[in-house]
Design a protein around this motif. Structure first.
Motif, PDB file in Angstrom:
ATOM      1  N   VAL A  80     -15.387  -5.008  -5.440  1.00  0.00           N
ATOM      2  CA  VAL A  80     -15.962  -3.874  -5.447  1.00  0.00           C
ATOM      3  C   VAL A  80     -17.312  -4.473  -4.935  1.00  0.00           C
ATOM      4  O   VAL A  80     -18.318  -4.795  -5.443  1.00  0.00           O
ATOM      5  N   TYR A  81     -18.202  -3.105  -4.962  1.00  0.00           N
ATOM      6  CA  TYR A  81     -19.088  -2.638  -4.722  1.00  0.00           C
ATOM      7  C   TYR A  81     -20.420  -2.262  -5.190  1.00  0.00           C
ATOM      8  O   TYR A  81     -19.822  -0.552  -5.530  1.00  0.00           O
ATOM      9  N   LEU A  82     -21.130  -2.897  -6.277  1.00  0.00           N
ATOM     10  CA  LEU A  82     -21.977  -1.779  -6.845  1.00  0.00           C
ATOM     11  C   LEU A  82     -23.369  -2.124  -6.629  1.00  0.00           C
ATOM     12  O   LEU A  82     -24.360  -2.898  -6.061  1.00  0.00           O
ATOM     13  N   LEU A  83     -24.913  -1.205  -6.916  1.00  0.00           N
ATOM     14  CA  LEU A  83     -25.839  -0.824  -6.504  1.00  0.00           C
ATOM     15  C   LEU A  83     -26.536  -2.058  -7.767  1.00  0.00           C
ATOM     16  O   LEU A  83     -26.397  -2.042  -8.971  1.00  0.00           O
ATOM     17  N   THR A  84     -27.119  -2.916  -7.482  1.00  0.00           N
ATOM     18  CA  THR A  84     -28.039  -3.647  -8.608  1.00  0.00           C
ATOM     19  C   THR A  84     -28.951  -2.699  -9.927  1.00  0.00           C
ATOM     20  O   THR A  84     -28.814  -1.269  -8.914  1.00  0.00           O
ATOM     21  N   LYS A  85     -29.920  -3.062 -10.673  1.00  0.00           N
ATOM     22  CA  LYS A  85     -30.803  -1.773 -10.839  1.00  0.00           C
ATOM     23  C   LYS A  85     -31.479  -2.063 -10.061  1.00  0.00           C
ATOM     24  O   LYS A  85     -31.728  -0.432  -9.618  1.00  0.00           O
ATOM     25  N   GLY A 120     -30.767  -7.133  -2.324  1.00  0.00           N
ATOM     26  CA  GLY A 120     -30.503  -7.351  -3.292  1.00  0.00           C
ATOM     27  C   GLY A 120     -30.193  -5.995  -4.280  1.00  0.00           C
ATOM     28  O   GLY A 120     -30.427  -5.708  -5.036  1.00  0.00           O
ATOM     29  N   ILE A 121     -29.999  -5.192  -3.739  1.00  0.00           N
ATOM     30  CA  ILE A 121     -29.637  -3.879  -3.389  1.00  0.00           C
ATOM     31  C   ILE A 121     -28.066  -3.785  -4.042  1.00  0.00           C
ATOM     32  O   ILE A 121     -27.867  -2.680  -4.647  1.00  0.00           O
ATOM     33  N   VAL A 122     -27.407  -4.214  -3.446  1.00  0.00           N
ATOM     34  CA  VAL A 122     -25.948  -4.593  -3.993  1.00  0.00           C
ATOM     35  C   VAL A 122     -25.451  -5.716  -4.265  1.00  0.00           C
ATOM     36  O   VAL A 122     -25.382  -6.390  -3.504  1.00  0.00           O
ATOM     37  N   LEU A 123     -24.120  -5.328  -5.357  1.00  0.00           N
ATOM     38  CA  LEU A 123     -23.928  -6.958  -5.307  1.00  0.00           C
ATOM     39  C   LEU A 123     -22.347  -6.318  -5.245  1.00  0.00           C
ATOM     40  O   LEU A 123     -21.074  -5.754  -5.306  1.00  0.00           O
ATOM     41  N   ARG A 124     -22.139  -7.874  -4.922  1.00  0.00           N
ATOM     42  CA  ARG A 124     -20.657  -7.737  -5.000  1.00  0.00           C
ATOM     43  C   ARG A 124     -19.609  -7.887  -5.727  1.00  0.00           C
ATOM     44  O   ARG A 124     -20.022  -9.169  -5.886  1.00  0.00           O
ATOM     45  N   GLN A 125     -18.854  -7.359  -6.544  1.00  0.00           N
ATOM     46  CA  GLN A 125     -18.021  -7.962  -7.197  1.00  0.00           C
ATOM     47  C   GLN A 125     -16.650  -8.445  -7.720  1.00  0.00           C
ATOM     48  O   GLN A 125     -15.926  -7.246  -6.972  1.00  0.00           O
ATOM     49  N   VAL A 126     -16.084  -9.738  -7.336  1.00  0.00           N
ATOM     50  CA  VAL A 126     -14.498  -9.892  -7.471  1.00  0.00           C
ATOM     51  C   VAL A 126     -13.811  -9.821  -9.200  1.00  0.00           C
ATOM     52  O   VAL A 126     -14.602 -10.301 -10.207  1.00  0.00           O
ATOM     53  N   ILE A 127     -13.653  -8.707  -9.059  1.00  0.00           N
ATOM     54  CA  ILE A 127     -12.053  -8.509 -10.558  1.00  0.00           C
ATOM     55  C   ILE A 127     -11.307  -9.692 -10.541  1.00  0.00           C
ATOM     56  O   ILE A 127     -10.370  -9.232  -9.563  1.00  0.00           O
ATOM     57  N   PRO A 128     -11.684 -10.216 -11.500  1.00  0.00           N
ATOM     58  CA  PRO A 128     -10.582 -11.137 -11.971  1.00  0.00           C
ATOM     59  C   PRO A 128      -9.373 -10.464 -12.035  1.00  0.00           C
ATOM     60  O   PRO A 128      -8.738 -10.673 -12.880  1.00  0.00           O
ATOM     61  N   GLU A 129      -8.615 -10.154 -11.760  1.00  0.00           N
ATOM     62  CA  GLU A 129      -7.444  -8.965 -11.502  1.00  0.00           C
ATOM     63  C   GLU A 129      -6.251  -9.058 -10.785  1.00  0.00           C
ATOM     64  O   GLU A 129      -6.489  -9.234 -10.060  1.00  0.00           O
ATOM     65  N   LYS A 165     -17.844   1.201  -5.735  1.00  0.00           N
ATOM     66  CA  LYS A 165     -16.516   1.440  -4.333  1.00  0.00           C
ATOM     67  C   LYS A 165     -16.403   0.609  -3.819  1.00  0.00           C
ATOM     68  O   LYS A 165     -16.185  -0.855  -3.427  1.00  0.00           O
ATOM     69  N   ARG A 166     -14.774   0.216  -3.843  1.00  0.00           N
ATOM     70  CA  ARG A 166     -14.105  -0.832  -2.363  1.00  0.00           C
ATOM     71  C   ARG A 166     -14.022  -0.274  -1.335  1.00  0.00           C
ATOM     72  O   ARG A 166     -15.218   0.516  -0.543  1.00  0.00           O
ATOM     73  N   PHE A 167     -14.637  -1.340  -0.292  1.00  0.00           N
ATOM     74  CA  PHE A 167     -14.955  -1.546   0.976  1.00  0.00           C
ATOM     75  C   PHE A 167     -14.271  -0.527   1.605  1.00  0.00           C
ATOM     76  O   PHE A 167     -14.907   0.248   2.180  1.00  0.00           O
ATOM     77  N   SER A 168     -12.643  -0.324   1.052  1.00  0.00           N
ATOM     78  CA  SER A 168     -12.181   0.759   1.903  1.00  0.00           C
ATOM     79  C   SER A 168     -12.633   2.280   1.219  1.00  0.00           C
ATOM     80  O   SER A 168     -12.440   3.070   2.233  1.00  0.00           O
ATOM     81  N   GLU A 169     -13.325   2.387   0.252  1.00  0.00           N
ATOM     82  CA  GLU A 169     -12.970   4.124  -0.394  1.00  0.00           C
ATOM     83  C   GLU A 169     -14.910   3.930   0.688  1.00  0.00           C
ATOM     84  O   GLU A 169     -15.053   5.259   0.988  1.00  0.00           O
ATOM     85  N   ILE A 170     -15.443   3.128   0.712  1.00  0.00           N
ATOM     86  CA  ILE A 170     -17.103   3.581   0.971  1.00  0.00           C
ATOM     87  C   ILE A 170     -16.834   4.008   2.351  1.00  0.00           C
ATOM     88  O   ILE A 170     -16.960   4.494   3.317  1.00  0.00           O
ATOM     89  N   ASN A 171     -15.920   3.047   3.213  1.00  0.00           N
ATOM     90  CA  ASN A 171     -14.900   3.374   4.975  1.00  0.00           C
ATOM     91  C   ASN A 171     -14.126   4.692   4.883  1.00  0.00           C
ATOM     92  O   ASN A 171     -15.093   5.175   5.787  1.00  0.00           O
ATOM     93  N   SER A 172     -13.684   5.301   4.129  1.00  0.00           N
ATOM     94  CA  SER A 172     -13.133   6.225   3.741  1.00  0.00           C
ATOM     95  C   SER A 172     -13.780   8.097   4.032  1.00  0.00           C
ATOM     96  O   SER A 172     -14.040   8.994   4.463  1.00  0.00           O
ATOM     97  N   LEU A 173     -15.115   7.067   2.797  1.00  0.00           N
ATOM     98  CA  LEU A 173     -16.008   8.167   2.678  1.00  0.00           C
ATOM     99  C   LEU A 173     -17.047   9.061   3.779  1.00  0.00           C
ATOM    100  O   LEU A 173     -17.639   9.161   4.091  1.00  0.00           O
TER     101      LEU A 173
END
Lengths: 107, 107
Positions: free
Chosen positions: B79-84, B64-73, B36-44
């Motif tokens: 986006v933020y995603l859960l690690t393993k 090490g629970i959340v990973l911040r990932q920059v999508i190079p587009e 999810k993007r920050f704004s999506e979590i925020n609106s949820l």
């Protein structure tokens, strides 16, 4: 849960508010191994003060998660146990011990 | 878990300390449905302020629970995603939605 979708009804929020209160999850976890006296819970979680434990037990009673039972034997004893509602939540939180021993060792 | 016995190692305590921090469990739960993007979590989770959400996301990254990932587009998205580690915890918290709809309706 479907990828991208999330079911965030008020009940789910309320539940996370409940277990997201300091010590509450741990108390439910501790009680899921069986009824305990106040002093037993207190000695299992030494960092938790008696004042805060009293507060949390009252909240958990109000939520119908914990039942306070007086055992009419001599000497009279009081134990705290999980209700059906509480033990169902305790079952969900149970696997946290495996997760913790897998993932929290290094920190 | 055996009746009466309880496995309360420091790792279990630390885990309950983690999810027993206001909003943390709910954020992990929300992310377990996908990145999810920050704004999506925020609106949820509208009751959660941006300031506190920023703080929690940093803590979850440190654990090490959340990973911040920059999508190079273009436009660049984060986006933020859960690690393993995070998704394993998310799986444990998942059944809370069923519990909540069974037991929290009346309150």
């Amino acid at each position: 849960m479907m990828e991208g979708q999330v079911d965030l009804c008020p009940e789910v929020e309320k539940t996370f508010e409940l277990i997201g209160k300091r010590w509450t999850g741990l108390i439910i976890y501790v009680l899921s191994s069986g009824p305990k006296r106040f002093s037993e819970i207190n000695s299992l979680i030494p960092d938790l003060s008696k004042r805060v434990l009293t507060e949390r037990m009252k909240e958990l009673e109000e939520h119908g998660i914990v039942l306070r039972q007086v055992i009419p034997e001599r000497p009279i004893r009081t134990v705290y146990l999980l209700t059906k509602k509480g033990s169902e939540l305790g079952k969900i939180l149970g696997p946290i011990s495996q997760w913790a021993s897998c993932w929290m060792k290094e920190k």
